[in-house]
Design a protein around this motif. Structure first.
Motif, PDB file in Angstrom:
ATOM      1  N   GLN A  81       7.587 -12.973   5.967  1.00 12.73           N
ATOM      2  CA  GLN A  81       7.731 -11.442   5.365  1.00 12.73           C
ATOM      3  C   GLN A  81       6.506 -10.590   5.125  1.00 12.73           C
ATOM      4  O   GLN A  81       6.682  -9.170   4.963  1.00 12.73           O
ATOM      5  CB  GLN A  81       6.683 -11.785   4.118  1.00 12.73           C
ATOM      6  N   CYS A  82       5.694 -11.276   5.938  1.00 12.93           N
ATOM      7  CA  CYS A  82       4.168 -10.307   5.860  1.00 12.93           C
ATOM      8  C   CYS A  82       3.953  -9.595   6.981  1.00 12.93           C
ATOM      9  O   CYS A  82       3.034  -8.580   7.280  1.00 12.93           O
ATOM     10  CB  CYS A  82       2.767 -11.355   6.038  1.00 12.93           C
TER      11      CYS A  82
ATOM     12  N   PHE B 134      -0.599  -5.666   7.194  1.00 10.12           N
ATOM     13  CA  PHE B 134      -0.307  -7.511   7.387  1.00 10.12           C
ATOM     14  C   PHE B 134      -0.829  -8.306   6.194  1.00 10.12           C
ATOM     15  O   PHE B 134      -0.044  -9.320   5.299  1.00 10.12           O
ATOM     16  CB  PHE B 134      -0.412  -8.550   8.539  1.00 10.12           C
TER      17      PHE B 134
ATOM     18  N   SER C 158      -0.117  -7.782   2.651  1.00 14.57           N
ATOM     19  CA  SER C 158       1.350  -8.300   2.009  1.00 14.57           C
ATOM     20  C   SER C 158       0.325  -9.351   2.291  1.00 14.57           C
ATOM     21  O   SER C 158       1.444 -10.382   1.441  1.00 14.57           O
ATOM     22  CB  SER C 158       1.695  -7.840   2.995  1.00 14.57           C
ATOM     23  N   PHE C 159       0.482 -10.444   2.971  1.00 16.54           N
ATOM     24  CA  PHE C 159      -0.119 -11.910   2.801  1.00 16.54           C
ATOM     25  C   PHE C 159      -1.231 -11.814   1.469  1.00 16.54           C
ATOM     26  O   PHE C 159      -0.796 -12.810   0.756  1.00 16.54           O
ATOM     27  CB  PHE C 159      -1.195 -11.577   3.991  1.00 16.54           C
TER      28      PHE C 159
ATOM     29  N   GLU D 232      -0.710 -10.276  -1.511  1.00 15.92           N
ATOM     30  CA  GLU D 232      -0.143 -10.389  -2.347  1.00 15.92           C
ATOM     31  C   GLU D 232       1.223 -11.535  -1.698  1.00 15.92           C
ATOM     32  O   GLU D 232       1.044 -12.572  -3.556  1.00 15.92           O
ATOM     33  CB  GLU D 232       1.000  -8.855  -2.048  1.00 15.92           C
ATOM     34  N   VAL D 233       1.466 -11.660  -1.286  1.00 10.55           N
ATOM     35  CA  VAL D 233       2.485 -13.335  -0.616  1.00 10.55           C
ATOM     36  C   VAL D 233       2.116 -14.690  -1.317  1.00 10.55           C
ATOM     37  O   VAL D 233       2.409 -15.026  -2.115  1.00 10.55           O
ATOM     38  CB  VAL D 233       3.469 -13.234   0.198  1.00 10.55           C
TER      39      VAL D 233
END
Length: 168
Positions: free
Chosen positions: A28-29, A137, A140-141, A143-144
């Motif tokens: 995802q990231c 990356f 996003s990482f 946030e996830v």
């Protein structure tokens, strides 16, 4: 090319460690990642599409985890081929540090090498693209893994810009 940085993630060290070893979260990231599959506890295969300047390529490759010290650190290394676009290989030392029980600082040191058409684009373009991809990356990482962190509200622009955007 070398790059060092840190990212503050609002999650426990154990949660960040688990995410760094979860192919679904990593997929995802990673910008442009089409597939990421665990082939053993320390190896993954990946397919990533990305663009550097005028060159767009699909890279297939292998990623290996080594020097594992759960939940503190590991070394991740990989290499991939993008056909006529060239190849990329490199690695990163990743270290986790607890700032508090619910906040982890992820430190990373990346070393990468490229060849082929990509290498002909010039170091500046490649370095800026690599930094942009790393930034995407880790944003996003974070946030996830830690949930979306609200940015502080910015003041409305004043003057002509505020009038133009309707914020004044």
């Amino acid at each position: 090319m070398q790059m060092n940085d840190s990212q503050r993630i609002p999650a426990s060290k154990e949660k960040v460690w688990a995410a760094l070893n979860d192919p679904e979260i990593l997929k995802q990231c990673i910008p442009g990642c089409q597939s990421l599959d665990m082939t053993s506890p320390t190896e993954m295969t990946a397919t990533v599409v990305f663009k550097v300047g005028p060159v767009k390529a699909t890279f297939g490759g292998k990623v290996t985890l080594s020097d594992l010290d759960p939940p503190n650190s590991y070394r991740i290394s990989g290499e991939g081929s993008g056909g006529v676009a060239g190849f990329a290989k490199g690695g990163a030392a990743v270290r986790l540090e607890s700032e508090s029980p619910d906040v982890t600082i992820l430190h990373y040191e990346v070393v990468a090498q490229i060849g082929g058409k990509l290498a002909q684009l010039g170091a500046r373009l490649i370095d800026s693209t690599a930094k942009k991809l790393a930034g995407e990356f880790f944003k996003s990482f974070g946030e996830v893994v830690g949930g979306v962190v609200e940015a502080p509200a910015e003041a409305a622009p004043k003057g002509w810009l505020g009038k133009l955007t309707g914020a004044a």
